[in-house]
Design a protein around this motif. Structure first.
Motif, mmCIF file in Angstrom:
data_model
loop_
_atom_site.group_PDB
_atom_site.id
_atom_site.type_symbol
_atom_site.label_atom_id
_atom_site.label_comp_id
_atom_site.label_asym_id
_atom_site.label_seq_id
_atom_site.Cartn_x
_atom_site.Cartn_y
_atom_site.Cartn_z
ATOM 1 N N SER A 70 14.215 -6.140 -6.511
ATOM 2 C CA SER A 70 13.715 -4.925 -5.889
ATOM 3 C C SER A 70 12.381 -5.138 -5.173
ATOM 4 O O SER A 70 11.342 -5.306 -5.826
ATOM 5 C CB SER A 70 13.536 -3.836 -6.954
ATOM 6 N N PRO A 71 12.389 -5.109 -3.828
ATOM 7 C CA PRO A 71 11.114 -5.189 -3.108
ATOM 8 C C PRO A 71 10.178 -4.042 -3.510
ATOM 9 O O PRO A 71 8.968 -4.243 -3.637
ATOM 10 C CB PRO A 71 11.524 -5.069 -1.639
ATOM 11 N N TYR A 72 10.735 -2.862 -3.743
ATOM 12 C CA TYR A 72 9.919 -1.708 -4.125
ATOM 13 C C TYR A 72 9.156 -1.988 -5.415
ATOM 14 O O TYR A 72 7.947 -1.732 -5.509
ATOM 15 C CB TYR A 72 10.801 -0.462 -4.280
ATOM 16 N N GLN A 73 9.839 -2.524 -6.423
ATOM 17 C CA GLN A 73 9.190 -2.791 -7.711
ATOM 18 C C GLN A 73 8.131 -3.882 -7.591
ATOM 19 O O GLN A 73 7.081 -3.807 -8.234
ATOM 20 C CB GLN A 73 10.235 -3.163 -8.771
ATOM 21 N N VAL A 74 8.389 -4.888 -6.764
ATOM 22 C CA VAL A 74 7.390 -5.952 -6.559
ATOM 23 C C VAL A 74 6.148 -5.375 -5.889
ATOM 24 O O VAL A 74 5.023 -5.636 -6.322
ATOM 25 C CB VAL A 74 7.975 -7.112 -5.719
ATOM 26 N N MET A 75 6.348 -4.566 -4.858
ATOM 27 C CA MET A 75 5.205 -4.003 -4.147
ATOM 28 C C MET A 75 4.450 -3.002 -5.021
ATOM 29 O O MET A 75 3.223 -2.912 -4.956
ATOM 30 C CB MET A 75 5.651 -3.360 -2.830
ATOM 31 N N LYS A 76 5.169 -2.297 -5.865
ATOM 32 C CA LYS A 76 4.527 -1.374 -6.815
ATOM 33 C C LYS A 76 3.654 -2.164 -7.798
ATOM 34 O O LYS A 76 2.521 -1.783 -8.076
ATOM 35 C CB LYS A 76 5.616 -0.593 -7.557
ATOM 36 N N MET A 77 4.182 -3.289 -8.292
ATOM 37 C CA MET A 77 3.405 -4.121 -9.207
ATOM 38 C C MET A 77 2.200 -4.720 -8.479
ATOM 39 O O MET A 77 1.103 -4.797 -9.046
ATOM 40 C CB MET A 77 4.261 -5.227 -9.803
ATOM 41 N N LEU A 78 2.381 -5.102 -7.228
ATOM 42 C CA LEU A 78 1.290 -5.665 -6.437
ATOM 43 C C LEU A 78 0.154 -4.649 -6.290
ATOM 44 O O LEU A 78 -1.019 -4.990 -6.424
ATOM 45 C CB LEU A 78 1.800 -6.087 -5.058
ATOM 46 N N LYS A 79 0.510 -3.417 -6.038
ATOM 47 C CA LYS A 79 -0.483 -2.357 -5.849
ATOM 48 C C LYS A 79 -1.364 -2.193 -7.092
ATOM 49 O O LYS A 79 -2.549 -1.916 -6.988
ATOM 50 C CB LYS A 79 0.226 -1.038 -5.540
ATOM 51 N N ASN A 80 -0.781 -2.391 -8.264
ATOM 52 C CA ASN A 80 -1.500 -2.209 -9.521
ATOM 53 C C ASN A 80 -1.919 -3.526 -10.172
ATOM 54 O O ASN A 80 -2.321 -3.532 -11.331
ATOM 55 C CB ASN A 80 -0.633 -1.404 -10.500
ATOM 56 N N ALA A 81 -1.809 -4.626 -9.432
ATOM 57 C CA ALA A 81 -2.077 -5.952 -10.000
ATOM 58 C C ALA A 81 -3.533 -6.118 -10.407
ATOM 59 O O ALA A 81 -4.444 -5.725 -9.687
ATOM 60 C CB ALA A 81 -1.697 -7.032 -9.000
ATOM 61 N N THR A 82 -3.714 -6.701 -11.570
ATOM 62 C CA THR A 82 -5.054 -7.021 -12.057
ATOM 63 C C THR A 82 -5.233 -8.530 -12.173
ATOM 64 O O THR A 82 -6.277 -9.002 -12.605
ATOM 65 C CB THR A 82 -5.313 -6.363 -13.424
ATOM 66 N N THR A 83 -4.178 -9.280 -11.804
ATOM 67 C CA THR A 83 -4.229 -10.739 -11.830
ATOM 68 C C THR A 83 -3.947 -11.272 -10.441
ATOM 69 O O THR A 83 -3.532 -10.523 -9.559
ATOM 70 C CB THR A 83 -3.180 -11.311 -12.816
ATOM 71 N N SER A 84 -4.123 -12.571 -10.260
ATOM 72 C CA SER A 84 -3.896 -13.168 -8.930
ATOM 73 C C SER A 84 -2.455 -13.601 -8.727
ATOM 74 O O SER A 84 -2.103 -14.097 -7.663
ATOM 75 C CB SER A 84 -4.842 -14.361 -8.731
ATOM 76 N N THR A 85 -1.623 -13.409 -9.754
ATOM 77 C CA THR A 85 -0.214 -13.792 -9.664
ATOM 78 C C THR A 85 0.665 -12.645 -10.175
ATOM 79 O O THR A 85 0.316 -11.963 -11.134
ATOM 80 C CB THR A 85 0.072 -15.043 -10.528
ATOM 81 N N ILE A 86 1.798 -12.477 -9.499
ATOM 82 C CA ILE A 86 2.774 -11.481 -9.922
ATOM 83 C C ILE A 86 4.021 -12.209 -10.386
ATOM 84 O O ILE A 86 4.533 -13.073 -9.695
ATOM 85 C CB ILE A 86 3.154 -10.546 -8.763
ATOM 86 N N LYS A 87 4.486 -11.862 -11.574
ATOM 87 C CA LYS A 87 5.736 -12.400 -12.116
ATOM 88 C C LYS A 87 6.518 -11.224 -12.668
ATOM 89 O O LYS A 87 6.090 -10.571 -13.598
ATOM 90 C CB LYS A 87 5.464 -13.435 -13.220
ATOM 91 N N MET A 88 7.643 -10.944 -12.037
ATOM 92 C CA MET A 88 8.491 -9.827 -12.468
ATOM 93 C C MET A 88 9.301 -10.257 -13.678
ATOM 94 O O MET A 88 9.737 -11.393 -13.778
ATOM 95 C CB MET A 88 9.422 -9.411 -11.326
ATOM 96 N N LYS A 89 9.525 -9.302 -14.562
ATOM 97 C CA LYS A 89 10.386 -9.553 -15.716
ATOM 98 C C LYS A 89 11.825 -9.305 -15.289
ATOM 99 O O LYS A 89 12.095 -8.317 -14.611
ATOM 100 C CB LYS A 89 10.005 -8.647 -16.874
ATOM 101 N N PRO A 90 12.735 -10.195 -15.668
ATOM 102 C CA PRO A 90 14.146 -10.043 -15.259
ATOM 103 C C PRO A 90 14.784 -8.796 -15.820
ATOM 104 O O PRO A 90 14.357 -8.204 -16.739
ATOM 105 C CB PRO A 90 14.830 -11.288 -15.777
#
Length: 90
Positions: A70-90
């Motif tokens: 989901s691009p939406y979920q990745v971008m949502k996580m990016l918006k709220n990111a507090t780290t320099s890396t995003i790793k989605m949970k499967p």
């Protein structure tokens, strides 16, 4: 990967490459993790090709239906990111 990327045949080769790169960053966020700066840059370039929110949503849904990512979920996580890396949970 047994799916194809949603692309518009009216796009130039460079535009298609830009859109594919963005979707590859979405895949990477799920599979390995991706740096926030890398995904932000891919999204900025994607928005130059796809400025319409409606078209962005349509392409995102097509990609999610084909890949399960989901691009939406990745971008949502990016918006709220507090780290320099995003790793989605499967």
């Amino acid at each position: 990967m047994n799916y194809s990327y949603p692309i518009d045949m009216d796009w130039s080769k460079d535009e298609i490459t830009t859109v594919i790169h963005y979707f590859e960053m979405i895949e990477k966020a799920y599979e390995k993790g991706v740096s926030t700066s890398e995904i932000k840059e891919a999204y900025r370039a994607f928005k130059v090709v796809v400025p319409s929110i409606g078209e962005e949503k349509r392409l995102g849904r097509e990609f999610e239906d084909a890949s399960g990512y989901s691009p939406y979920q990745v971008m949502k996580m990016l918006k709220n990111a507090t780290t320099s890396t995003i790793k989605m949970k499967p």
